[in-house]
Design an enzyme around this catalytic site. Structure first.
Site, PDB file in Angstrom:
ATOM      1  N   ASP A 153     -23.405  10.021 -13.900  1.00 24.86           N
ATOM      2  CA  ASP A 153     -23.143   9.051 -12.833  1.00 24.86           C
ATOM      3  C   ASP A 153     -22.115   9.590 -11.843  1.00 24.86           C
ATOM      4  O   ASP A 153     -21.846   8.959 -10.814  1.00 24.86           O
ATOM      5  CB  ASP A 153     -22.719   7.696 -13.403  1.00 24.86           C
ATOM      6  N   SER A 154     -21.576  10.769 -12.120  1.00 25.42           N
ATOM      7  CA  SER A 154     -20.756  11.488 -11.141  1.00 25.42           C
ATOM      8  C   SER A 154     -21.535  11.776  -9.870  1.00 25.42           C
ATOM      9  O   SER A 154     -20.940  12.128  -8.844  1.00 25.42           O
ATOM     10  CB  SER A 154     -20.238  12.799 -11.739  1.00 25.42           C
ATOM     11  N   ASP A 177     -26.896   9.431 -17.774  1.00 19.90           N
ATOM     12  CA  ASP A 177     -25.809   8.461 -17.899  1.00 19.90           C
ATOM     13  C   ASP A 177     -26.316   7.041 -17.652  1.00 19.90           C
ATOM     14  O   ASP A 177     -27.117   6.805 -16.734  1.00 19.90           O
ATOM     15  CB  ASP A 177     -24.720   8.755 -16.871  1.00 19.90           C
ATOM     16  N   LYS A 193     -26.451   8.582 -22.203  1.00 20.45           N
ATOM     17  CA  LYS A 193     -25.026   8.673 -22.517  1.00 20.45           C
ATOM     18  C   LYS A 193     -24.354   7.392 -22.071  1.00 20.45           C
ATOM     19  O   LYS A 193     -24.643   6.881 -20.989  1.00 20.45           O
ATOM     20  CB  LYS A 193     -24.362   9.872 -21.837  1.00 20.45           C
ATOM     21  N   GLU A 250     -20.372   5.277 -22.125  1.00 20.10           N
ATOM     22  CA  GLU A 250     -18.939   5.409 -22.317  1.00 20.10           C
ATOM     23  C   GLU A 250     -18.421   4.319 -23.241  1.00 20.10           C
ATOM     24  O   GLU A 250     -18.972   3.221 -23.306  1.00 20.10           O
ATOM     25  CB  GLU A 250     -18.215   5.327 -20.971  1.00 20.10           C
ATOM     26  N   GLU A 302     -13.483  13.662 -23.038  1.00 18.06           N
ATOM     27  CA  GLU A 302     -13.009  14.026 -21.698  1.00 18.06           C
ATOM     28  C   GLU A 302     -11.521  13.770 -21.545  1.00 18.06           C
ATOM     29  O   GLU A 302     -11.004  12.723 -21.933  1.00 18.06           O
ATOM     30  CB  GLU A 302     -13.759  13.236 -20.625  1.00 18.06           C
TER      31      GLU A 302
END
Length: 286
Positions: free
Chosen positions: A63-64, A102, A132, A134, A201
């Site tokens: 999602d970056s 993501d 993925k 978080e 991270e």
């Protein structure tokens, strides 16, 4: 006199050249714990996937892309539509690496059922191998819910960019004893819930090393420790496309400078009418 042109579809820019290489699988990545380090980079487009794929074990459609592709200030505004579109492009551009997508902010936190609806759409529309998400212990139930239903999940702990407002910024995590212990607990909870790998991270090195030893799945570091089971970076950061990058990023090239120089040369060629060259001009047949 008119001239017609035929497009050779065999050289289409969007179609990767087939290669005698079988695509890796999630179990194969899971089996790399403590073995050869896992190579992982981000990819958002078919062409970049083509270039990265032969060298990577994992391609992350992160999602970056909100910041890298769309110029957004954070990842929070990224949508499921955006992730599905870019995920499908990366799958089309690759044939070797495991592609993980993501899950964007707001598409999985509400309930395990919401997460399943979002994750199943991602897999159906992109052809990716997994997703993925978080979060640590708070997301363990969701990780278990997805994995029991056949959706491979990569965890993400430590510095979690989607929680940047709650964290108060992008600083390294685990400096205090309480946070250090919490992140260890997060890693264990996500691993025990069935995550096939975990991204750690922005955590202090000693914490990253302890996480690696504490869980049975591969731990992929980003701003963590070189003793992790693998490493990931945002490709554009690694290539030197941006002046400002996280402090932990090692730049392997200065692509921004090289592109700027190439465009400067192109602009000069246009302005002095030396572009295109005579051999590049389509000329009518006699």
């Amino acid at each position: 006199m008119s001239t017609t042109f035929t497009i050779d579809t065999a050289t289409s820019r969007v179609t990767p050249t087939p290669a005698p290489m079988k695509r890796l699988t999630v179990p194969a990545i899971q089996g790399r714990k403590g073995k050869d380090p896992v190579v992982m980079l981000t990819a958002y487009t078919a062409r970049m996937a083509q270039l990265l794929d032969p060298h990577c074990d994992l391609l992350l459609v992160g999602d970056s892309l909100g910041q890298v592709i769309y110029g957004l200030p954070s990842t929070l505004a990224v949508t499921l539509d955006m992730m599905c579109a870019h995920g499908a492009a990366v799958v089309r551009g690759s044939y070797h690496a495991v592609v993980i997508v993501d899950m964007p902010f707001g598409t999985y936190e509400g309930s395990p059922e919401q997460a399943f609806a979002s994750a199943s759409r991602i897999l159906a529309e992109t052809g990716a191998a997994g997703v993925k998400l978080e979060g640590g212990e708070a997301m363990a139930e969701t990780v278990a819910f997805l994995t029991r239903r056949g959706i491979p999940v990569m965890g993400h702990i430590g510095l979690t960019p989607q929680a940047v407002n709650a964290l108060g910024g992008y600083g390294a995590r685990g400096r205090g004893n309480a946070e250090y212990a919490k992140i260890i607990g997060d890693a264990k909870a996500v691993a025990e819930a069935g995550a096939f790998s975990i991204v750690a991270e922005g955590v202090v090195e000693t914490l990253a090393n302890e996480i690696v030893a504490a869980v049975s799945c591969p731990v992929i570091g980003i701003g963590a420790s070189n003793q992790c089971d693998g490493q990931v970076l945002v490709t554009e950061d690694m290539l030197g496309m941006f002046e400002r990058t996280p402090r932990f990023v090692r730049k392997f090239d200065d692509m921004a400078g090289r592109i700027s120089a190439a465009v400067e040369t192109y602009a000069a060629a246009v302005r002095d009418r030396s572009f295109p060259g005579d051999e590049q001009v389509y000329k009518p047949k006699d």
